[in-house]
Motif scaffolding. Structure first.
Motif, PDB file in Angstrom:
ATOM      1  N   GLU A   1      31.623  45.343 132.537  1.00  0.00           N
ATOM      2  CA  GLU A   1      31.632  43.887 132.666  1.00  0.00           C
ATOM      3  C   GLU A   1      31.815  43.306 131.275  1.00  0.00           C
ATOM      4  OE1 GLU A   1      31.075  43.323 135.805  1.00  0.00           O
ATOM      5  OE2 GLU A   1      29.509  44.668 136.528  1.00  0.00           O
TER       6      GLU A   1
ATOM      7  N   HIS B   1      18.125  44.323 130.024  1.00  0.00           N
ATOM      8  CA  HIS B   1      17.702  44.292 131.437  1.00  0.00           C
ATOM      9  C   HIS B   1      16.234  43.854 131.559  1.00  0.00           C
ATOM     10  CE1 HIS B   1      21.194  45.573 133.674  1.00  0.00           C
ATOM     11  NE2 HIS B   1      21.388  46.620 132.884  1.00  0.00           N
TER      12      HIS B   1
ATOM     13  N   SER C   1      19.766  51.216 137.048  1.00  0.00           N
ATOM     14  CA  SER C   1      21.151  50.783 137.240  1.00  0.00           C
ATOM     15  C   SER C   1      22.033  52.002 137.450  1.00  0.00           C
ATOM     16  CB  SER C   1      21.614  49.985 136.021  1.00  0.00           C
ATOM     17  OG  SER C   1      21.933  50.868 134.979  1.00  0.00           O
ATOM     18  N   GLY C   2      23.332  51.811 137.248  1.00  0.00           N
ATOM     19  CA  GLY C   2      24.253  52.933 137.404  1.00  0.00           C
ATOM     20  C   GLY C   2      24.203  53.872 136.213  1.00  0.00           C
ATOM     21  N   GLY C   3      23.648  53.406 135.092  1.00  0.00           N
ATOM     22  CA  GLY C   3      23.636  54.210 133.872  1.00  0.00           C
ATOM     23  C   GLY C   3      22.269  54.694 133.443  1.00  0.00           C
TER      24      GLY C   3
ATOM     25  N   GLU D   1      23.776  55.780 140.085  1.00  0.00           N
ATOM     26  CA  GLU D   1      24.775  56.855 140.087  1.00  0.00           C
ATOM     27  C   GLU D   1      24.644  57.667 141.378  1.00  0.00           C
ATOM     28  OE1 GLU D   1      24.070  59.169 136.598  1.00  0.00           O
ATOM     29  OE2 GLU D   1      25.842  60.422 136.865  1.00  0.00           O
TER      30      GLU D   1
ATOM     31  N   PHE E   1      23.449  56.560 144.284  1.00  0.00           N
ATOM     32  CA  PHE E   1      24.018  55.722 145.347  1.00  0.00           C
ATOM     33  C   PHE E   1      25.544  55.846 145.331  1.00  0.00           C
ATOM     34  CE2 PHE E   1      19.983  53.266 145.516  1.00  0.00           C
ATOM     35  CZ  PHE E   1      19.882  53.069 146.886  1.00  0.00           C
TER      36      PHE E   1
ATOM     37  N   PRO F   1      31.482  50.121 144.201  1.00  0.00           N
ATOM     38  CA  PRO F   1      30.226  50.826 143.953  1.00  0.00           C
ATOM     39  C   PRO F   1      29.449  51.090 145.241  1.00  0.00           C
ATOM     40  CG  PRO F   1      29.979  48.505 143.381  1.00  0.00           C
ATOM     41  CD  PRO F   1      31.409  48.702 143.791  1.00  0.00           C
ATOM     42  N   GLY F   2      28.722  52.192 145.250  1.00  0.00           N
ATOM     43  CA  GLY F   2      28.081  52.658 146.477  1.00  0.00           C
ATOM     44  C   GLY F   2      26.819  51.913 146.869  1.00  0.00           C
ATOM     45  N   GLY F   3      26.085  51.406 145.865  1.00  0.00           N
ATOM     46  CA  GLY F   3      24.793  50.773 146.156  1.00  0.00           C
ATOM     47  C   GLY F   3      24.867  49.671 147.194  1.00  0.00           C
TER      48      GLY F   3
ATOM     49  N   ASP G   1      23.303  49.874 150.966  1.00  0.00           N
ATOM     50  CA  ASP G   1      22.305  48.845 151.273  1.00  0.00           C
ATOM     51  C   ASP G   1      22.660  48.154 152.601  1.00  0.00           C
ATOM     52  OD1 ASP G   1      20.518  46.732 151.219  1.00  0.00           O
ATOM     53  OD2 ASP G   1      20.933  46.130 149.164  1.00  0.00           O
TER      54      ASP G   1
ATOM     55  N   GLY H   1      17.659  45.450 136.765  1.00  0.00           N
ATOM     56  CA  GLY H   1      18.847  46.311 136.740  1.00  0.00           C
ATOM     57  C   GLY H   1      19.626  46.196 138.044  1.00  0.00           C
TER      58      GLY H   1
ATOM     59  N   VAL I   1      20.319  48.175 140.499  1.00  0.00           N
ATOM     60  CA  VAL I   1      19.721  48.718 141.726  1.00  0.00           C
ATOM     61  C   VAL I   1      18.580  47.813 142.230  1.00  0.00           C
ATOM     62  CG1 VAL I   1      18.611  50.778 142.735  1.00  0.00           C
ATOM     63  CG2 VAL I   1      20.441  51.058 141.069  1.00  0.00           C
TER      64      VAL I   1
ATOM     65  N   ASN J   1      18.732  46.001 145.525  1.00  0.00           N
ATOM     66  CA  ASN J   1      18.576  46.690 146.808  1.00  0.00           C
ATOM     67  C   ASN J   1      17.487  46.042 147.679  1.00  0.00           C
ATOM     68  OD1 ASN J   1      17.242  49.097 148.511  1.00  0.00           O
ATOM     69  ND2 ASN J   1      19.424  49.443 148.240  1.00  0.00           N
TER      70      ASN J   1
ATOM     71  N   CYS K   1      20.656  40.556 137.819  1.00  0.00           N
ATOM     72  CA  CYS K   1      20.359  41.994 138.001  1.00  0.00           C
ATOM     73  C   CYS K   1      21.440  42.873 137.381  1.00  0.00           C
ATOM     74  CB  CYS K   1      20.238  42.323 139.486  1.00  0.00           C
ATOM     75  SG  CYS K   1      18.592  42.017 140.138  1.00  0.00           S
TER      76      CYS K   1
ATOM     77  N   ASP L   1      24.887  43.709 134.966  1.00  0.00           N
ATOM     78  CA  ASP L   1      25.107  43.470 133.533  1.00  0.00           C
ATOM     79  C   ASP L   1      25.584  42.037 133.292  1.00  0.00           C
ATOM     80  OD1 ASP L   1      24.333  46.023 133.063  1.00  0.00           O
ATOM     81  OD2 ASP L   1      26.362  46.822 132.796  1.00  0.00           O
TER      82      ASP L   1
HETATM   83  O1  KG4 Z   1      23.185  47.069 136.031  1.00  0.00           O
HETATM   84  P1  KG4 Z   1      24.511  47.390 136.614  1.00  0.00           P
HETATM   85  O2  KG4 Z   1      25.405  46.245 137.067  1.00  0.00           O
HETATM   86  O3  KG4 Z   1      25.381  48.235 135.614  1.00  0.00           O
HETATM   87  C1  KG4 Z   1      24.885  49.323 134.886  1.00  0.00           C
HETATM   88  O4  KG4 Z   1      24.290  49.088 133.798  1.00  0.00           O
HETATM   89  O5  KG4 Z   1      25.067  50.448 135.419  1.00  0.00           O
HETATM   90  O6  KG4 Z   1      24.261  48.390 137.851  1.00  0.00           O
HETATM   91  C2  KG4 Z   1      25.291  48.893 138.657  1.00  0.00           C
HETATM   92  C3  KG4 Z   1      24.689  49.876 139.651  1.00  0.00           C
HETATM   93  C4  KG4 Z   1      25.740  50.610 140.480  1.00  0.00           C
HETATM   94  O7  KG4 Z   1      25.447  51.995 140.470  1.00  0.00           O
HETATM   95  C5  KG4 Z   1      25.549  50.024 141.879  1.00  0.00           C
HETATM   96  O8  KG4 Z   1      25.854  50.942 142.922  1.00  0.00           O
HETATM   97  C6  KG4 Z   1      24.074  49.667 141.866  1.00  0.00           C
HETATM   98  O9  KG4 Z   1      23.820  49.186 140.572  1.00  0.00           O
HETATM   99  N1  KG4 Z   1      23.761  48.635 142.871  1.00  0.00           N
HETATM  100  C7  KG4 Z   1      22.943  48.843 143.924  1.00  0.00           C
HETATM  101  C8  KG4 Z   1      22.968  47.642 144.676  1.00  0.00           C
HETATM  102  N2  KG4 Z   1      23.769  46.742 144.038  1.00  0.00           N
HETATM  103  C9  KG4 Z   1      24.243  47.376 142.917  1.00  0.00           C
HETATM  104  N3  KG4 Z   1      22.240  49.923 144.288  1.00  0.00           N
HETATM  105  C10 KG4 Z   1      21.526  49.839 145.426  1.00  0.00           C
HETATM  106  N4  KG4 Z   1      21.507  48.741 146.211  1.00  0.00           N
HETATM  107  C11 KG4 Z   1      22.206  47.628 145.885  1.00  0.00           C
HETATM  108  N5  KG4 Z   1      22.169  46.551 146.664  1.00  0.00           N
END
Ligand code: KG4
Ligand code: ZN
Length: 333
Positions: A11, A113, A134-136, A162, A164, A176-178, A182, A265, A267, A270, A296, A298
């Motif tokens: 982002e 965060h 988060s994803g990282g 990751e 998810f 993205p899978g999250g 969800d 973050g 996640v 969720n 939540c 970035d």
């Molecule tokens: O904080 P973020 O935007 O970027 C990082 O710093 O990684 O987080 C992105 C992560 C992705 O892995 C995405 O699948 C997850 O957050 N995510 C979720 C949901 N929305 C985003 N995971 C679970 N449930 C959600 N609703």
């Protein structure tokens, strides 16, 4: 008035924050570009940041009705993330700090965060225990005071987001899978499959998600996707992740004298995670604070907020500020 800049992953973000109030918060997402690869491609991310950064910063200043002359300091994510991506934001921040003759402060992405939650809830008690996922990364941090941290736990392998993303990719649900898992989980039975709860019984408050991901893959590998009960798999997998995150967070909180838990973050978006925290925290004697949904993921408002706190401690960086992919979360000196 602080300009925040964030380019640690995919982002491109800039925001103006003054006295805890967000004046603008611009995020240009590259998600669609990376989706076809099923994950972030670092080289593409860095190139796209270069294209977007100038416009995004200008938009953050313009949409707040301000000019560069109004900006008193610039905060930028310089630690924790993809090096090529971080470099773009840091170079832009240095140029602005140099030309406008304003202070520059480098911020750790995880600290950002944590501040997204403080920005969402100015009443959030200090100290508190913060789950940042988060994803990282997936971390439990004891937030002793503003910019004062003790990392209590970390992931031993994959990050929660990751996991998810990887499970969603395996099930052919997209990236993205999250968010997909969800949504799909709402129609599934979360008790349909009993996936393992990692590190149960361990005194450590660390996380592990790769075994859980492998358990899903091993159970359904080679099966006809059209016949898979996708909603039940999603709901059962999500339940295991949520159970792991909530139980380790409560375990961490019980080791400290705190009355509040923060959840932040990507996640933290969720819905099941929020539901289970909201049910269990009051029962266990904790208040729970979730970062507001728009902060939540970035963003740069969280970076500006962290920068403002660091500047109060007179923490300023020079134009030799570098970037670090994996830096420890440090307290103010
Ligand atoms: O904080 P973020 O935007 O970027 C990082 O710093 O990684 O987080 C992105 C992560 C992705 O892995 C995405 O699948 C997850 O957050 N995510 C979720 C949901 N929305 C985003 N995971 C679970 N449930 C959600 N609703
Ligand atoms: Zn992040």
């Amino acid at each position: 008035m602080i300009l925040g800049i964030e380019t640690s992953c995919d982002e491109t973000a800039a925001a103006l924050v003054a006295d805890g109030t967000i004046l603008s918060n611009v995020v240009a997402s590259q998600m669609d570009l990376h989706a076809k690869f099923g994950g972030i491609v670092p080289e593409i991310a860095a190139r796209k940041h270069v294209e977007a950064i100038g416009y995004v910063i200008k938009e953050a200043i313009d949409s707040a009705g301000k000019s560069l002359a109004d900006v008193e300091a610039v905060a930028v994510t310089s630690k924790y993330g993809l090096v090529g991506s971080l470099l773009v934001g840091v170079a832009a921040a240095k140029s602005l700090a140099y030309t406008a003759r304003i202070p520059l402060v480098g911020i750790h992405h995880i600290e950002g965060h944590i501040f997204a939650n403080i920005l969402s809830h100015p009443e959030l008690p200090l100290p508190h225990v913060c789950l940042t996922v988060s994803g990282g990364h997936s971390m439990l941090v004891y937030v002793k005071g503003l910019c004062r941290y003790e990392v209590m736990g970390n992931t031993l392998d994959d990050a929660a987001g990751e996991a998810f993303d990887k499970v969603a990719k395996f099930l052919g649900l997209g990236f993205p899978g999250g968010p997909v898992i969800d949504r799909l989980s709402a129609q599934g039975d979360r008790a349909a499959f009993n996936f393992p709860r990692p590190l149960r019984g361990s005194k450590a408050v660390d996380f592990s998600f790769s075994g859980l991901k492998t358990a899903v893959v091993n159970m359904f590998k080679g099966r006809d996707r059209a016949k898979l009960p996708l909603a039940d798999i999603a709901a059962s997998f999500q339940e295991a992740v949520v159970d792991h995150l909530v139980s380790k967070t409560l375990q961490a909180a019980s080791q400290k004298d705190v009355s509040a838990i923060g959840v932040t973050g990507g996640v933290a978006m969720n819905r099941r995670l929020r539901e289970v925290f909201a049910e269990t925290c009051p029962r266990e004697g904790y208040q729970v604070f979730f970062t507001s949904p728009d902060l939540c993921g970035d963003n740069a408002a969280m970076v500006a907020a962290a920068g403002s706190a660091r500047l109060r401690y007179r923490e300023v960086d020079g134009l030799d500020l570098g970037v670090v992919a994996h830096a420890p979360l440090e307290s103010v000196r």
